[in-house]
Write a protein that holds these residues in place. Structure first.
Motif, PDB file in Angstrom:
ATOM      1  N   ASP A 168     -14.230  -6.267  -9.913  1.00  0.00           N
ATOM      2  CA  ASP A 168     -15.513  -5.847 -10.517  1.00  0.00           C
ATOM      3  C   ASP A 168     -16.515  -6.157  -9.187  1.00  0.00           C
ATOM      4  N   LEU A 169     -16.693  -5.422  -8.300  1.00  0.00           N
ATOM      5  CA  LEU A 169     -17.350  -5.854  -7.281  1.00  0.00           C
ATOM      6  C   LEU A 169     -18.727  -5.410  -7.224  1.00  0.00           C
ATOM      7  N   ARG A 170     -19.924  -6.023  -6.962  1.00  0.00           N
ATOM      8  CA  ARG A 170     -21.413  -5.861  -7.138  1.00  0.00           C
ATOM      9  C   ARG A 170     -22.202  -6.235  -6.000  1.00  0.00           C
ATOM     10  N   GLU A 171     -21.695  -7.046  -5.022  1.00  0.00           N
ATOM     11  CA  GLU A 171     -22.411  -7.565  -3.772  1.00  0.00           C
ATOM     12  C   GLU A 171     -22.371  -6.545  -2.768  1.00  0.00           C
ATOM     13  N   ASP A 172     -23.558  -6.362  -2.223  1.00  0.00           N
ATOM     14  CA  ASP A 172     -24.009  -5.258  -1.144  1.00  0.00           C
ATOM     15  C   ASP A 172     -23.572  -5.767   0.256  1.00  0.00           C
ATOM     16  N   SER A 173     -23.868  -7.174   0.476  1.00  0.00           N
ATOM     17  CA  SER A 173     -23.882  -7.658   1.759  1.00  0.00           C
ATOM     18  C   SER A 173     -22.390  -8.344   2.051  1.00  0.00           C
ATOM     19  N   PHE A 174     -22.562  -9.311   3.206  1.00  0.00           N
ATOM     20  CA  PHE A 174     -21.457 -10.042   3.507  1.00  0.00           C
ATOM     21  C   PHE A 174     -20.893 -11.056   2.294  1.00  0.00           C
ATOM     22  N   SER A 175     -21.681 -11.103   1.177  1.00  0.00           N
ATOM     23  CA  SER A 175     -21.344 -11.829   0.126  1.00  0.00           C
ATOM     24  C   SER A 175     -20.365 -11.131  -0.661  1.00  0.00           C
ATOM     25  N   ILE A 176     -19.775  -9.904  -0.221  1.00  0.00           N
ATOM     26  CA  ILE A 176     -18.822  -9.301  -0.818  1.00  0.00           C
ATOM     27  C   ILE A 176     -17.420 -10.275  -0.483  1.00  0.00           C
ATOM     28  N   GLU A 177     -17.328 -10.983   0.407  1.00  0.00           N
ATOM     29  CA  GLU A 177     -16.260 -11.956   0.851  1.00  0.00           C
ATOM     30  C   GLU A 177     -15.977 -12.991  -0.263  1.00  0.00           C
ATOM     31  N   PRO A 178     -17.108 -13.980  -0.673  1.00  0.00           N
ATOM     32  CA  PRO A 178     -16.743 -14.773  -1.568  1.00  0.00           C
ATOM     33  C   PRO A 178     -16.348 -14.113  -2.855  1.00  0.00           C
ATOM     34  N   GLU A 179     -17.178 -13.112  -3.043  1.00  0.00           N
ATOM     35  CA  GLU A 179     -17.013 -12.357  -4.533  1.00  0.00           C
ATOM     36  C   GLU A 179     -15.649 -12.059  -4.749  1.00  0.00           C
ATOM     37  N   ILE A 180     -14.959 -11.302  -3.650  1.00  0.00           N
ATOM     38  CA  ILE A 180     -13.609 -10.887  -3.762  1.00  0.00           C
ATOM     39  C   ILE A 180     -12.841 -12.281  -3.881  1.00  0.00           C
ATOM     40  N   THR A 181     -12.971 -13.388  -3.249  1.00  0.00           N
ATOM     41  CA  THR A 181     -12.193 -14.313  -3.290  1.00  0.00           C
ATOM     42  C   THR A 181     -12.418 -15.157  -4.468  1.00  0.00           C
ATOM     43  N   GLY A 182     -13.490 -15.134  -5.062  1.00  0.00           N
ATOM     44  CA  GLY A 182     -13.435 -15.817  -6.365  1.00  0.00           C
ATOM     45  C   GLY A 182     -13.117 -15.117  -7.505  1.00  0.00           C
ATOM     46  N   GLN A 183     -13.013 -13.680  -7.359  1.00  0.00           N
ATOM     47  CA  GLN A 183     -12.500 -12.916  -8.535  1.00  0.00           C
ATOM     48  C   GLN A 183     -10.900 -13.092  -8.412  1.00  0.00           C
ATOM     49  N   LEU A 184     -10.418 -12.837  -7.430  1.00  0.00           N
ATOM     50  CA  LEU A 184      -8.884 -13.147  -7.058  1.00  0.00           C
ATOM     51  C   LEU A 184      -8.308 -14.544  -7.510  1.00  0.00           C
ATOM     52  N   CYS A 185      -9.176 -15.540  -6.896  1.00  0.00           N
ATOM     53  CA  CYS A 185      -8.519 -16.771  -7.841  1.00  0.00           C
ATOM     54  C   CYS A 185      -8.763 -17.048  -9.232  1.00  0.00           C
ATOM     55  N   LYS A 186      -9.889 -16.413  -9.534  1.00  0.00           N
ATOM     56  CA  LYS A 186      -9.839 -16.323 -11.298  1.00  0.00           C
ATOM     57  C   LYS A 186      -8.882 -15.747 -12.169  1.00  0.00           C
ATOM     58  N   GLN A 187      -8.253 -14.643 -11.371  1.00  0.00           N
ATOM     59  CA  GLN A 187      -7.021 -13.952 -12.004  1.00  0.00           C
ATOM     60  C   GLN A 187      -5.892 -14.703 -11.722  1.00  0.00           C
ATOM     61  N   LYS A 188      -5.883 -15.600 -11.065  1.00  0.00           N
ATOM     62  CA  LYS A 188      -4.802 -16.276 -10.719  1.00  0.00           C
ATOM     63  C   LYS A 188      -3.545 -15.703 -10.228  1.00  0.00           C
ATOM     64  N   LEU A 189      -3.829 -14.804  -9.281  1.00  0.00           N
ATOM     65  CA  LEU A 189      -3.029 -14.008  -8.500  1.00  0.00           C
ATOM     66  C   LEU A 189      -2.218 -14.769  -7.553  1.00  0.00           C
ATOM     67  N   ARG A 190      -0.895 -14.034  -6.990  1.00  0.00           N
ATOM     68  CA  ARG A 190      -0.177 -14.946  -5.897  1.00  0.00           C
ATOM     69  C   ARG A 190      -0.989 -14.559  -4.677  1.00  0.00           C
ATOM     70  N   ILE A 191      -1.698 -15.524  -4.148  1.00  0.00           N
ATOM     71  CA  ILE A 191      -2.293 -15.440  -2.794  1.00  0.00           C
ATOM     72  C   ILE A 191      -1.663 -16.036  -1.885  1.00  0.00           C
ATOM     73  N   TYR A 192      -1.265 -15.722  -0.621  1.00  0.00           N
ATOM     74  CA  TYR A 192      -0.885 -16.270   0.404  1.00  0.00           C
ATOM     75  C   TYR A 192      -1.755 -16.129   1.642  1.00  0.00           C
ATOM     76  N   GLU A 193      -1.432 -17.210   2.471  1.00  0.00           N
ATOM     77  CA  GLU A 193      -2.260 -17.319   3.736  1.00  0.00           C
ATOM     78  C   GLU A 193      -1.397 -17.179   5.019  1.00  0.00           C
ATOM     79  N   LEU A 194      -1.968 -16.457   6.087  1.00  0.00           N
ATOM     80  CA  LEU A 194      -1.184 -16.511   7.517  1.00  0.00           C
ATOM     81  C   LEU A 194      -2.179 -16.761   8.274  1.00  0.00           C
TER      82      LEU A 194
END
Length: 228
Positions: A168-194
């Protein structure tokens, strides 16, 4: 698996053509969706020519509204199994994408973040206070969501497409990045880093994000964490 690239662009006439050439050169079944966020330079003319060059190319033009608004405008056009956000400024190298999506293709990840801060890939040494800000925001993210991300603000994120559509994305600016990250973490999805390469720009070279975006990121992370 088919990969959809979401490319938000604003006044990047100097780099957009090379970015798109590098994306198209990848040995992937792909779709490329470019959203021109009201560019005032030659970007629109470049994209008009590029769009007519082959299949799997989508160009959307909208009034200048910000990176977040551009990403949201691209999502309805996604037809791939995997979605990758690709910046238009050559700071991120499309050659890293095959490795970035591999955990999703194998079925072990829902999302993969390309980290600029874990080492092992070329990194431009510059802008100390940006590094401090990125590490501070990642620490705050880890505290709020009980995770271990090293680079929550990265512009290179790959998703199973249905995951991206579920946000449920609402941010218009660069703040889309923390919005995406926060929502992904809140859903407890399988997140990997490379680890990824990062060819960062200075402000003189066209970098657009500022310290004000850092304070906005803090507010967005708190909003997402406290939302019902």
């Amino acid at each position: 698996m088919r990969v959809s690239f979401l490319v938000p662009v604003y006044d990047e006439a100097a780099t957009i053509e090379q970015v798109l050439e590098r994306v198209l050169a990848l040995d992937l079944d792909k779709q490329v969706i470019v959203v021109d966020d009201g560019s005032t330079d030659a970007t629109a003319e470049i994209l008009k020519r590029w769009r007519n060059g082959g299949d799997g190319r989508v160009v959307v033009r909208q009034p200048n509204s910000g990176k977040g608004a551009a990403i949201r405008a691209a999502i309805p056009h996604v037809d791939g199994d995997i979605a990758v956000i690709q910046d238009a400024d050559l700071e991120y190298d499309p050659a890293d994408v095959p490795a970035l999506i591999e955990p999703i293709e194998r079925g072990v990840a829902d999302v993969v973040f390309g980290s600029r801060l874990t080492g092992g890939r070329p990194q431009r040494a510059y802008l100390f206070w940006h590094l401090v800000g990125n590490r501070a925001l990642s620490l705050l993210t880890n505290i709020l969501f009980n995770t271990t991300l090293s680079d929550m603000e990265t512009g290179y994120k790959a998703f199973r497409s249905e995951v991206l559509r579920s946000l449920d994305l609402r941010e218009d600016s660069f703040s889309i990045e923390p919005e995406i990250t926060g929502q992904l973490c809140k859903q407890k999805l399988r997140i990997y880093e490379l680890p990824i390469s990062y060819y960062g720009r200075t402000y003189a070279e066209g970098k657009k994000i500022t310290w004000r975006d850092g304070f906005r990121a803090i507010w967005v992370l708190l909003r997402v964490r406290l939302a019902g």
